[in-house]
Write a protein that holds these residues in place. Structure first.
Motif, PDB file in Angstrom:
ATOM      1  N   THR A 120       0.849  -1.189   0.000  1.00  0.00           N
ATOM      2  CA  THR A 120       0.000   0.000   0.000  1.00  0.00           C
ATOM      3  C   THR A 120       0.884   1.238   0.000  1.00  0.00           C
ATOM      4  OG1 THR A 120      -0.090   0.131   2.411  1.00  0.00           O
ATOM      5  CG2 THR A 120      -1.840  -1.121   1.334  1.00  0.00           C
ATOM      6  N   PHE A 121       0.328   2.358  -0.453  1.00  0.00           N
ATOM      7  CA  PHE A 121       1.005   3.652  -0.402  1.00  0.00           C
ATOM      8  C   PHE A 121      -0.089   4.696  -0.249  1.00  0.00           C
ATOM      9  CE2 PHE A 121       3.134   7.457  -1.809  1.00  0.00           C
ATOM     10  CZ  PHE A 121       4.446   7.276  -1.387  1.00  0.00           C
ATOM     11  N   VAL A 122      -0.119   5.398   0.885  1.00  0.00           N
ATOM     12  CA  VAL A 122      -1.209   6.326   1.185  1.00  0.00           C
ATOM     13  C   VAL A 122      -0.631   7.670   1.633  1.00  0.00           C
ATOM     14  CG1 VAL A 122      -3.223   6.760   2.654  1.00  0.00           C
ATOM     15  CG2 VAL A 122      -2.738   4.441   1.870  1.00  0.00           C
ATOM     16  N   ILE A 123      -1.169   8.751   1.072  1.00  0.00           N
ATOM     17  CA  ILE A 123      -0.849  10.106   1.520  1.00  0.00           C
ATOM     18  C   ILE A 123      -2.124  10.666   2.134  1.00  0.00           C
ATOM     19  CG2 ILE A 123      -0.087  12.413   0.868  1.00  0.00           C
ATOM     20  CD1 ILE A 123       1.263  11.146  -1.588  1.00  0.00           C
ATOM     21  N   ARG A 124      -2.040  11.076   3.400  1.00  0.00           N
ATOM     22  CA  ARG A 124      -3.206  11.553   4.135  1.00  0.00           C
ATOM     23  C   ARG A 124      -2.964  12.996   4.577  1.00  0.00           C
ATOM     24  NH1 ARG A 124      -6.711   7.883   6.261  1.00  0.00           N
ATOM     25  NH2 ARG A 124      -5.103   6.296   6.160  1.00  0.00           N
ATOM     26  N   SER A 125      -3.959  13.847   4.379  1.00  0.00           N
ATOM     27  CA  SER A 125      -3.876  15.260   4.761  1.00  0.00           C
ATOM     28  C   SER A 125      -4.417  15.455   6.170  1.00  0.00           C
ATOM     29  CB  SER A 125      -4.687  16.103   3.779  1.00  0.00           C
ATOM     30  OG  SER A 125      -4.834  17.413   4.244  1.00  0.00           O
ATOM     31  N   ASN A 126      -3.788  16.362   6.916  1.00  0.00           N
ATOM     32  CA  ASN A 126      -4.348  16.725   8.216  1.00  0.00           C
ATOM     33  C   ASN A 126      -4.931  18.131   8.161  1.00  0.00           C
ATOM     34  OD1 ASN A 126      -2.140  18.405   8.282  1.00  0.00           O
ATOM     35  ND2 ASN A 126      -1.116  17.382   9.970  1.00  0.00           N
ATOM     36  N   ALA A 127      -5.198  18.603   6.932  1.00  0.00           N
ATOM     37  CA  ALA A 127      -5.758  19.947   6.742  1.00  0.00           C
ATOM     38  C   ALA A 127      -7.169  20.016   7.314  1.00  0.00           C
ATOM     39  CB  ALA A 127      -5.778  20.299   5.258  1.00  0.00           C
ATOM     40  N   ALA A 128      -7.542  21.209   7.709  1.00  0.00           N
ATOM     41  CA  ALA A 128      -8.892  21.428   8.245  1.00  0.00           C
ATOM     42  C   ALA A 128      -9.924  21.458   7.120  1.00  0.00           C
ATOM     43  CB  ALA A 128      -8.926  22.727   9.029  1.00  0.00           C
ATOM     44  N   GLY A 129      -9.471  21.563   5.915  1.00  0.00           N
ATOM     45  CA  GLY A 129     -10.390  21.609   4.779  1.00  0.00           C
ATOM     46  C   GLY A 129      -9.730  22.282   3.598  1.00  0.00           C
ATOM     47  N   VAL A 130     -10.471  22.468   2.540  1.00  0.00           N
ATOM     48  CA  VAL A 130      -9.941  23.045   1.312  1.00  0.00           C
ATOM     49  C   VAL A 130      -9.382  24.440   1.535  1.00  0.00           C
ATOM     50  CG1 VAL A 130     -10.517  23.643  -1.080  1.00  0.00           C
ATOM     51  CG2 VAL A 130     -11.503  21.623  -0.045  1.00  0.00           C
TER      52      VAL A 130
END
Length: 163
Positions: free
Chosen positions: A44-54
């Motif tokens: 697997t290869f996953v990039i996850r954002s911790n941004a509050a939103g767009v």
């Protein structure tokens, strides 16, 4: 799992994290300490954002989800003059962005600095680079293609007119 600080033109101290898994070693003499090749089966290869939103420039949640394709190289060597041992993981990945765009055959390379004692079960990510680019033909190539097609159309028209 490791953090990332840049995605395209968006930069920040901690935009999210990158996590990955690999299959088993396929090199009979391979080891985490000496290197070898991993299988991509079950990877697997996953990039996850911790941004509050767009509003932060990135959507929140999973930005990219994919797998390694083909064998994954794992090598060891010294890094710098400090006597530290670094490990490098290199492989091709394919997957899908949050917006539905799919990519294939992109290369990722990550280097882990394990310190002077080498790999002892875990190592921090020292640097990494995954290049997601699309190839766009240069204007002169498109111009040559266009003039070639116009010339071919003229030859066909002439042959049809004489027939």
């Amino acid at each position: 799992v490791s953090g990332f600080q840049q995605l395209g033109l968006i930069q920040g101290p901690s935009l999210g994290n990158v996590s990955f898994t690999t299959g088993a070693f396929i090199t009979s003499s391979g080891s985490l300490g000496s290197g070898g090749e991993f299988s991509s089966t079950g990877s697997t290869f996953v990039i996850r954002s911790n941004a509050a939103g767009v509003a932060d420039g990135l959507p929140s949640g999973i930005l990219f989800s994919g797998t390694f394709t083909g064998n994954i190289a794992w090598s060891s060597g010294s890094c710098g003059t400090t006597g530290s041992i670094c490990y490098t993981l290199t492989g091709s990945i394919s997957g899908t962005w949050w917006n539905g765009q799919t990519i294939g055959g992109r290369t990722t390379q990550m280097t882990f600095n394990a310190g002077k004692d080498g790999f002892m079960g875990s190592a921090p990510l020292a640097s990494g680079n995954t290049v997601f680019t699309t190839t766009v033909p240069e204007p002169s190539t498109l111009g040559l293609l266009g003039t070639g097609l116009v010339g071919l159309a003229g030859v066909l028209r002439r042959k049809l007119k004489t027939a």
